[in-house]
Design an enzyme around this catalytic site. Sequence first.
Site, PDB file in Angstrom:
ATOM      1  CE1 TYR A  85      -4.445  -0.163  -0.429  1.00  0.00           C
ATOM      2  CE2 TYR A  85      -4.389  -1.867   1.159  1.00  0.00           C
ATOM      3  CZ  TYR A  85      -4.934  -0.935   0.199  1.00  0.00           C
ATOM      4  OH  TYR A  85      -6.389  -1.434  -0.166  1.00  0.00           O
ATOM      5  CD  GLU A 106      -3.425   4.267   1.124  1.00  0.00           C
ATOM      6  OE1 GLU A 106      -2.376   3.713   1.135  1.00  0.00           O
ATOM      7  OE2 GLU A 106      -4.600   3.761   1.581  1.00  0.00           O
ATOM      8  CG  ASP A 129      -9.775  10.096 -23.512  1.00  0.00           C
ATOM      9  OD1 ASP A 129      -8.735   9.409 -23.388  1.00  0.00           O
ATOM     10  OD2 ASP A 129     -10.745   9.629 -22.854  1.00  0.00           O
ATOM     11  CB  THR A 134      -6.280   3.253 -21.170  1.00  0.00           C
ATOM     12  OG1 THR A 134      -6.212   3.333 -22.608  1.00  0.00           O
ATOM     13  CG2 THR A 134      -7.577   3.690 -20.549  1.00  0.00           C
ATOM     14  CE  LYS A 157      -9.155   2.117 -24.774  1.00  0.00           C
ATOM     15  NZ  LYS A 157      -9.023   2.805 -23.539  1.00  0.00           N
ATOM     16  NE  ARG A 163      -7.805  -4.276 -19.148  1.00  0.00           N
ATOM     17  CZ  ARG A 163      -8.808  -4.084 -20.190  1.00  0.00           C
ATOM     18  NH1 ARG A 163      -9.835  -3.287 -19.715  1.00  0.00           N
ATOM     19  NH2 ARG A 163      -8.705  -4.545 -21.325  1.00  0.00           N
TER      20      ARG A 163
HETATM   21  N1  DSN Z   1     -13.679   0.468 -23.540  1.00  0.00           N
HETATM   22  C1  DSN Z   1     -12.782   1.228 -24.399  1.00  0.00           C
HETATM   23  C2  DSN Z   1     -12.946   1.207 -25.802  1.00  0.00           C
HETATM   24  O1  DSN Z   1     -13.103  -0.037 -26.242  1.00  0.00           O
HETATM   25  O2  DSN Z   1     -13.089   2.036 -26.542  1.00  0.00           O
HETATM   26  C3  DSN Z   1     -13.033   2.537 -23.914  1.00  0.00           C
HETATM   27  O3  DSN Z   1     -13.104   2.858 -22.626  1.00  0.00           O
END
Ligand code: DSN
Length: 430
Positions: A61, A63, A214, A240, A243, A249
């Site tokens: 942990y 924080e 974003d 994120t 991707k 993740r």
């Molecule tokens: N779930 C993601 C996507 O597939 O674009 C976005 O949050």
Amino acid sequence: MSEPSQSAPGRAALSVADPEIASLIAREERREADKLRLIASENYASRAVLEASASCLTNKYSEGYPHKRYYEGQQIIDEVEELAKSRLRALFGKPLADPAQLHVNVQPYSGSPANLAVYLAFVKPGETVMGLGLAAGGHLTHGHTVSITGKFFHSVPYGVRKEDHRIDLEEARRLAREHRPKLIWCGTTAYPRTLDFAAFRSIADEVGAILAADIAHISGLVAAGLHPSPVGVADVVTSTTHKTLRGPRGGMIFCKPEHASAIDRAVFPGLQGGPHNHTTAGIAVAAREASTPEFVAYARRIVDNAQTLAEALKERGFSLVTGGTDNHLLLVDMTPKNIGGKPYAQALDRAGIVCNYNAIPFDPRKPMDPSGIRMGTPCVSSRGMGKDEMKRLAGFMDEVAKSQAPEVCDRIAAEVREMCGHFPAPGLSV
Ligand code: DSN
């Protein structure tokens, strides 16, 4: 199909302690190995990323932030988090005269919490925000009515133009002048074209709004220099990490130094407790991988493959929203093929080709039974597939559009499996 091995490298203990879960993981590995995965937001994390993410760092942990924690024992964790931040700063700070000026927060649990932190940092409940509407290719957290971001804030969505389905900057400017938002989002989840961050900067400046970019879908392309960067243009950038960037993740936020304190306080203690240190380590590994020439070649392959697939589909009479793609993503309107997006995606899945059904702009059909499918090339590019495989894929898709008969889908699934066998996927032990 060969039997998946439960006791693959790194899973020996699991296969003894919990054979059921070990078996499910082995089956998922087999699925990921044997299918053409075309969900635009998915990828294959490397073995190195997976090992860091599955490490003992999950036990701690932490924080707070490096050297300002609430629990003791952070000697190693502080180094892990600092390393992740400095690698991301080097990777994404390139547009700045002094990359050290880029503030990085690597603690958001994923993209939605990262975006929520932006609201908490800059907007009060009831104030006005703007983002691309979901039906036009935006994200739920950019103010959609079913999201907390559309319930707690007054959301004014902008859209895409009717004639070419490109983002309608004139509408965005007109709505911004009329509604004076505090926060404007520039970002997408189903938009195949380059984003014009500078145009959004000018709209935000005109009305005194914070501009948030974003880049969840495109952060790997941005890191590789294959999509313009919003760093130095937007006030804050969220993403994120799993991707096109191909990490574990997770989520991250970049911002100008003047917003650092507001962003950090919004993430912790505003929204979250202890950071996921194992994920932070995986992000650090991914950032290191993303700084290599091999990553740039992979990112180039993503765009080349998407464009090759787009052309091959058009030659076979498929209709692409905006007519093509600049990035990793294709949105296909299935109306001319006389099949809905959902039954088509389901038949493709049986044929070993995995994508998601998706609304197209101004879709006359319902979101659960829309006109389109969304596809992306990150996974196939991570496997090293190229133009020949994309053309073959277009042929498979054409066959399935003509017939969804089980025997047709099953025959194509076997061909897909054979083709996938020549392109081992990163990270998998099969
Ligand atoms: N779930 C993601 C996507 O597939 O674009 C976005 O949050």
